[in-house]
Every structure is written in C-alpha cells, then in structure tokens.
Design a protein around this motif. Sequence first.
Motif, PDB file in Angstrom:
ATOM      1  N   THR A   1       2.259 -17.702  -1.449  1.00  0.00           N
ATOM      2  CA  THR A   1       2.151 -18.446  -0.175  1.00  0.00           C
ATOM      3  C   THR A   1       3.314 -19.433  -0.018  1.00  0.00           C
ATOM      4  O   THR A   1       3.554 -19.922   1.078  1.00  0.00           O
ATOM      5  CB  THR A   1       0.825 -19.224  -0.084  1.00  0.00           C
ATOM      6  OG1 THR A   1       0.802 -20.190  -1.158  1.00  0.00           O
ATOM      7  CG2 THR A   1      -0.382 -18.317  -0.210  1.00  0.00           C
ATOM      8  N   GLN A   2       4.016 -19.730  -1.119  1.00  0.00           N
ATOM      9  CA  GLN A   2       5.140 -20.687  -1.077  1.00  0.00           C
ATOM     10  C   GLN A   2       6.489 -19.981  -1.092  1.00  0.00           C
ATOM     11  O   GLN A   2       7.527 -20.644  -1.210  1.00  0.00           O
ATOM     12  CB  GLN A   2       5.089 -21.629  -2.301  1.00  0.00           C
ATOM     13  CG  GLN A   2       3.773 -22.354  -2.493  1.00  0.00           C
ATOM     14  CD  GLN A   2       3.403 -23.174  -1.267  1.00  0.00           C
ATOM     15  OE1 GLN A   2       4.238 -23.873  -0.725  1.00  0.00           O
ATOM     16  NE2 GLN A   2       2.159 -23.054  -0.820  1.00  0.00           N
ATOM     17  N   ALA A   3       6.499 -18.644  -1.016  1.00  0.00           N
ATOM     18  CA  ALA A   3       7.769 -17.904  -1.160  1.00  0.00           C
ATOM     19  C   ALA A   3       8.722 -18.228  -0.014  1.00  0.00           C
ATOM     20  O   ALA A   3       8.300 -18.435   1.127  1.00  0.00           O
ATOM     21  CB  ALA A   3       7.491 -16.401  -1.200  1.00  0.00           C
ATOM     22  N   ASP A   4      10.022 -18.250  -0.329  1.00  0.00           N
ATOM     23  CA  ASP A   4      11.041 -18.441   0.710  1.00  0.00           C
ATOM     24  C   ASP A   4      11.172 -17.175   1.552  1.00  0.00           C
ATOM     25  O   ASP A   4      11.407 -17.229   2.754  1.00  0.00           O
ATOM     26  CB  ASP A   4      12.399 -18.761   0.074  1.00  0.00           C
ATOM     27  CG  ASP A   4      12.328 -20.007  -0.790  1.00  0.00           C
ATOM     28  OD1 ASP A   4      11.633 -20.960  -0.388  1.00  0.00           O
ATOM     29  OD2 ASP A   4      12.943 -20.009  -1.882  1.00  0.00           O
ATOM     30  N   GLU A   5      11.083 -16.021   0.845  1.00  0.00           N
ATOM     31  CA  GLU A   5      11.159 -14.735   1.541  1.00  0.00           C
ATOM     32  C   GLU A   5      10.219 -13.768   0.837  1.00  0.00           C
ATOM     33  O   GLU A   5       9.995 -13.885  -0.374  1.00  0.00           O
ATOM     34  CB  GLU A   5      12.590 -14.139   1.469  1.00  0.00           C
ATOM     35  CG  GLU A   5      13.670 -15.022   2.074  1.00  0.00           C
ATOM     36  CD  GLU A   5      15.049 -14.335   2.075  1.00  0.00           C
ATOM     37  OE1 GLU A   5      15.109 -13.087   2.178  1.00  0.00           O
ATOM     38  OE2 GLU A   5      16.055 -15.062   1.988  1.00  0.00           O
ATOM     39  N   ILE A   6       9.691 -12.820   1.599  1.00  0.00           N
ATOM     40  CA  ILE A   6       8.912 -11.709   1.023  1.00  0.00           C
ATOM     41  C   ILE A   6       9.465 -10.433   1.653  1.00  0.00           C
ATOM     42  O   ILE A   6       9.783 -10.418   2.849  1.00  0.00           O
ATOM     43  CB  ILE A   6       7.398 -11.854   1.323  1.00  0.00           C
ATOM     44  CG1 ILE A   6       6.842 -13.136   0.667  1.00  0.00           C
ATOM     45  CG2 ILE A   6       6.624 -10.628   0.836  1.00  0.00           C
ATOM     46  CD1 ILE A   6       5.387 -13.435   1.009  1.00  0.00           C
ATOM     47  N   TRP A   7       9.611  -9.387   0.835  1.00  0.00           N
ATOM     48  CA  TRP A   7      10.121  -8.111   1.363  1.00  0.00           C
ATOM     49  C   TRP A   7       9.250  -6.967   0.848  1.00  0.00           C
ATOM     50  O   TRP A   7       8.558  -7.104  -0.159  1.00  0.00           O
ATOM     51  CB  TRP A   7      11.545  -7.795   0.869  1.00  0.00           C
ATOM     52  CG  TRP A   7      12.522  -8.909   0.880  1.00  0.00           C
ATOM     53  CD1 TRP A   7      12.623  -9.953   1.761  1.00  0.00           C
ATOM     54  CD2 TRP A   7      13.600  -9.074  -0.065  1.00  0.00           C
ATOM     55  NE1 TRP A   7      13.689 -10.739   1.432  1.00  0.00           N
ATOM     56  CE2 TRP A   7      14.307 -10.227   0.318  1.00  0.00           C
ATOM     57  CE3 TRP A   7      14.028  -8.344  -1.177  1.00  0.00           C
ATOM     58  CZ2 TRP A   7      15.424 -10.690  -0.393  1.00  0.00           C
ATOM     59  CZ3 TRP A   7      15.133  -8.790  -1.873  1.00  0.00           C
ATOM     60  CH2 TRP A   7      15.834  -9.961  -1.474  1.00  0.00           C
ATOM     61  N   ILE A   8       9.388  -5.841   1.547  1.00  0.00           N
ATOM     62  CA  ILE A   8       8.843  -4.582   1.029  1.00  0.00           C
ATOM     63  C   ILE A   8       9.967  -3.543   1.070  1.00  0.00           C
ATOM     64  O   ILE A   8      10.914  -3.689   1.858  1.00  0.00           O
ATOM     65  CB  ILE A   8       7.641  -4.066   1.849  1.00  0.00           C
ATOM     66  CG1 ILE A   8       8.032  -3.847   3.312  1.00  0.00           C
ATOM     67  CG2 ILE A   8       6.453  -5.015   1.728  1.00  0.00           C
ATOM     68  CD1 ILE A   8       7.077  -2.933   4.057  1.00  0.00           C
ATOM     69  N   SER A   9       9.861  -2.522   0.229  1.00  0.00           N
ATOM     70  CA  SER A   9      10.839  -1.425   0.313  1.00  0.00           C
ATOM     71  C   SER A   9      10.156  -0.090   0.094  1.00  0.00           C
ATOM     72  O   SER A   9       9.215   0.019  -0.691  1.00  0.00           O
ATOM     73  CB  SER A   9      11.959  -1.597  -0.723  1.00  0.00           C
ATOM     74  OG  SER A   9      11.544  -1.190  -2.001  1.00  0.00           O
ATOM     75  N   SER A  10      10.639   0.908   0.831  1.00  0.00           N
ATOM     76  CA  SER A  10      10.191   2.286   0.598  1.00  0.00           C
ATOM     77  C   SER A  10      11.226   3.232   1.182  1.00  0.00           C
ATOM     78  O   SER A  10      12.086   2.828   1.966  1.00  0.00           O
ATOM     79  CB  SER A  10       8.825   2.547   1.234  1.00  0.00           C
ATOM     80  OG  SER A  10       8.963   2.801   2.614  1.00  0.00           O
ATOM     81  N   SER A  11      11.108   4.492   0.806  1.00  0.00           N
ATOM     82  CA  SER A  11      12.064   5.506   1.241  1.00  0.00           C
ATOM     83  C   SER A  11      12.161   5.602   2.757  1.00  0.00           C
ATOM     84  O   SER A  11      13.236   5.823   3.289  1.00  0.00           O
ATOM     85  CB  SER A  11      11.649   6.864   0.689  1.00  0.00           C
ATOM     86  OG  SER A  11      11.833   6.864  -0.703  1.00  0.00           O
ATOM     87  N   THR A  12      11.036   5.466   3.455  1.00  0.00           N
ATOM     88  CA  THR A  12      11.074   5.646   4.900  1.00  0.00           C
ATOM     89  C   THR A  12      11.270   4.330   5.653  1.00  0.00           C
ATOM     90  O   THR A  12      11.733   4.332   6.779  1.00  0.00           O
ATOM     91  CB  THR A  12       9.789   6.327   5.416  1.00  0.00           C
ATOM     92  OG1 THR A  12       8.670   5.620   4.895  1.00  0.00           O
ATOM     93  CG2 THR A  12       9.729   7.773   4.973  1.00  0.00           C
TER      94      THR A  12
ATOM     95  N   SER B   1       0.833  -1.207   0.000  1.00  0.00           N
ATOM     96  CA  SER B   1       0.000   0.000   0.000  1.00  0.00           C
ATOM     97  C   SER B   1       0.868   1.259   0.000  1.00  0.00           C
ATOM     98  O   SER B   1       0.432   2.315  -0.447  1.00  0.00           O
ATOM     99  CB  SER B   1      -0.934   0.010   1.208  1.00  0.00           C
ATOM    100  OG  SER B   1      -0.221   0.282   2.391  1.00  0.00           O
ATOM    101  N   ALA B   2       2.091   1.155   0.513  1.00  0.00           N
ATOM    102  CA  ALA B   2       3.019   2.291   0.504  1.00  0.00           C
ATOM    103  C   ALA B   2       4.446   1.801   0.294  1.00  0.00           C
ATOM    104  O   ALA B   2       5.397   2.329   0.873  1.00  0.00           O
ATOM    105  CB  ALA B   2       2.905   3.072   1.812  1.00  0.00           C
ATOM    106  N   SER B   3       4.602   0.780  -0.526  1.00  0.00           N
ATOM    107  CA  SER B   3       5.932   0.184  -0.729  1.00  0.00           C
ATOM    108  C   SER B   3       5.915  -0.666  -1.992  1.00  0.00           C
ATOM    109  O   SER B   3       4.854  -1.050  -2.471  1.00  0.00           O
ATOM    110  CB  SER B   3       6.286  -0.715   0.467  1.00  0.00           C
ATOM    111  OG  SER B   3       5.286  -1.708   0.651  1.00  0.00           O
ATOM    112  N   ASN B   4       7.100  -0.967  -2.508  1.00  0.00           N
ATOM    113  CA  ASN B   4       7.202  -2.010  -3.530  1.00  0.00           C
ATOM    114  C   ASN B   4       7.399  -3.338  -2.805  1.00  0.00           C
ATOM    115  O   ASN B   4       7.790  -3.372  -1.639  1.00  0.00           O
ATOM    116  CB  ASN B   4       8.362  -1.727  -4.484  1.00  0.00           C
ATOM    117  CG  ASN B   4       8.070  -0.539  -5.388  1.00  0.00           C
ATOM    118  OD1 ASN B   4       8.617   0.543  -5.205  1.00  0.00           O
ATOM    119  ND2 ASN B   4       7.181  -0.722  -6.349  1.00  0.00           N
ATOM    120  N   SER B   5       7.110  -4.435  -3.492  1.00  0.00           N
ATOM    121  CA  SER B   5       7.190  -5.731  -2.816  1.00  0.00           C
ATOM    122  C   SER B   5       7.946  -6.728  -3.671  1.00  0.00           C
ATOM    123  O   SER B   5       8.044  -6.581  -4.897  1.00  0.00           O
ATOM    124  CB  SER B   5       5.786  -6.232  -2.486  1.00  0.00           C
ATOM    125  OG  SER B   5       5.040  -6.371  -3.669  1.00  0.00           O
TER     126      SER B   5
END
Length: 281
Positions: free
Chosen positions: A231-242, A179-183
């Motif tokens: 649902t099977q991902a090894d890792e999930i991340w998000i990124s944003s400036s803050t 909602s406020a980040s890339n994934s």
Amino acid sequence: ATVFLNDTFLPAEQAKVSVYDRGFLFGDGVYEVIPVYGRQPFRLKAHLSRLQSSLDGIHLTNPFDDERWTQLITQLIEQNDSDNQAVYLQVTRGVAPREHVFPEGVKPTVFMMSNPLNSVPESYKEQGIKAITVDDIRWQRCDIKAITLLPNTMLRQQAHEKGAGEAILIRDGVMTEGSASNSYAVFDGVIYTAAKDNTVLPGITRDFVLELAAKANIPYKEESVTADRLTQADEIWISSSTRELLAVTTLDDKPVGHGIPGPLWQKLDALYQRDKLEANQ
Ligand code: PMP
C-alpha cells in the motif's frame, strides 16, 4: 483461422477434440502463449524451455523436440495474417477412458492457434490500470503453466466486476503475482518482484523486464513484498506476454504513488518497446 491439431494444420471450425480428452475431463495439460512481433516469435527458446519444465512438472513426455516445435510454430505464423500474433499452444495427456491414474501408451493431444496480438491500448499506457488485491486461492505448483485456470479466471472475473484490469494475489501475507501476470513493486528506486519458486509462474516477460532493469542500472530484488507494504509502494507494475509491462496506478481504489505511471515504469517501458523486436534469443 488455421490451427494445428495433433499432426495437421486445418481450419479452426474443423478442429475437433474427443470428449474423453484428459484436457477436457481433468484439465490435465500445460500451455504456452508466445507473442509474435513482425512475424518473429519473441524469445521462442525460453518459451520452449518453460514448456519442457511444465511437461516435466506433470510427468508428460514432450511430443516434439525444439526443432520440430520451431518448424510448426513458424508454419502456424505463416498461415495466419497478422504481423503481430499471440501463439497459443497446449499439450494434454491425450484421449483415454476417464480414470485419474495416468494412461499408458497414449499420444498427447497437441493444439495450437494464433490470434492477432492487439497492441496494448494507449489509455492503459497513459493512465495505468486499476487492480485489486485478493487472496491467492491457487494450488502449490503455480510454477507449472497448467491449463487448469479456474482459480485464475475466478480472481480475474472478481477484478473485472470491480472495474479493475488485474487481480494482485496475496498468499501468506505477501504478493505473489497477478492472476495472469507477474507483479512488481517499487520502493525508493528499487524494484521488488517475487523470487521464482512454486508460488509464481516464471514469466518470460519477467526475465526480460529484469534484464532491461539490469542494463539500465536500475536495482532489483527478487524478494516478496507484504500486502501492508504494498500500500506504500511508489509504483506497482504487472507484466505478461500479451500486456507487456503495465503500471498499476490504482490499487484497491487508492492511488499508487501519485496515481500515474511512475518514472521507472516510463523508463522500462521505453526500453521494452525499443528492445522487444530484437530480443528473440
Ligand atoms: N503469471 C501468470 C499466472 C500468468 O498466467 C502469466 C501469463 N500467462 C504470467 C505470470 C506471465 O508470464 P509471461 O511473461 O511468460 O507471459
């Protein structure tokens, strides 16, 4: 705090905008958030270039050239106390009688403020964060950094009410972004993140993360991931400036991988922290 409005720096309490401002009445404007580390703006050129694309996207003339923006942002940083700041700037189509059609000959409203950039809490870094998946109810021009964030705020609130720090958005069966980040999702050592198109914001930290991955010889693909596969991902991340780069360790109440920040996140976050101060170009 000192803010900038139209052509002057002034105390926030004294900064006033007309009720006829199209930002207020229509959400007719675009914005940027620029992190500042040690008083140096992070990737200012990239932020100004994305601002130009957003303005082009809504057919609004840029009120300043990059040199002027750079001067103003530098002055704003000087006038605020913290070494690490988050500069927020927005440009709206200005003040005009309420009428959908764009007014002619109206000066855009320019507003800038800078808040302290709080470092990401250690617990988020150690444990990762929770996220939920939700239907992406936003419009078809998510590549424009529009101030019109009602869907984003509603989805983020939904996550918050479930004790989660981010909502991962699903459109047509695939993950778009947060909602406020890339994934991102990791499968067998390969990072997947949505390609830059109209369904996602071209994140400045997304570019940075992918550059770090390339330098570290970690393969990535700009390809979408289905909600099923997520649902099977090894890792999930998000990124944003803050929030920089954070691991999502619980998705929809289920652990992601081993339920702790994974090895590729560890590696990229270390590189992120190492390089963010020198990555101003
Ligand atoms: N997508 C959305 C919808 C966002 O709101 C943001 C941050 N504002 C991002 C992605 C990340 O962009 P950036 O890395 O430039 O902060």
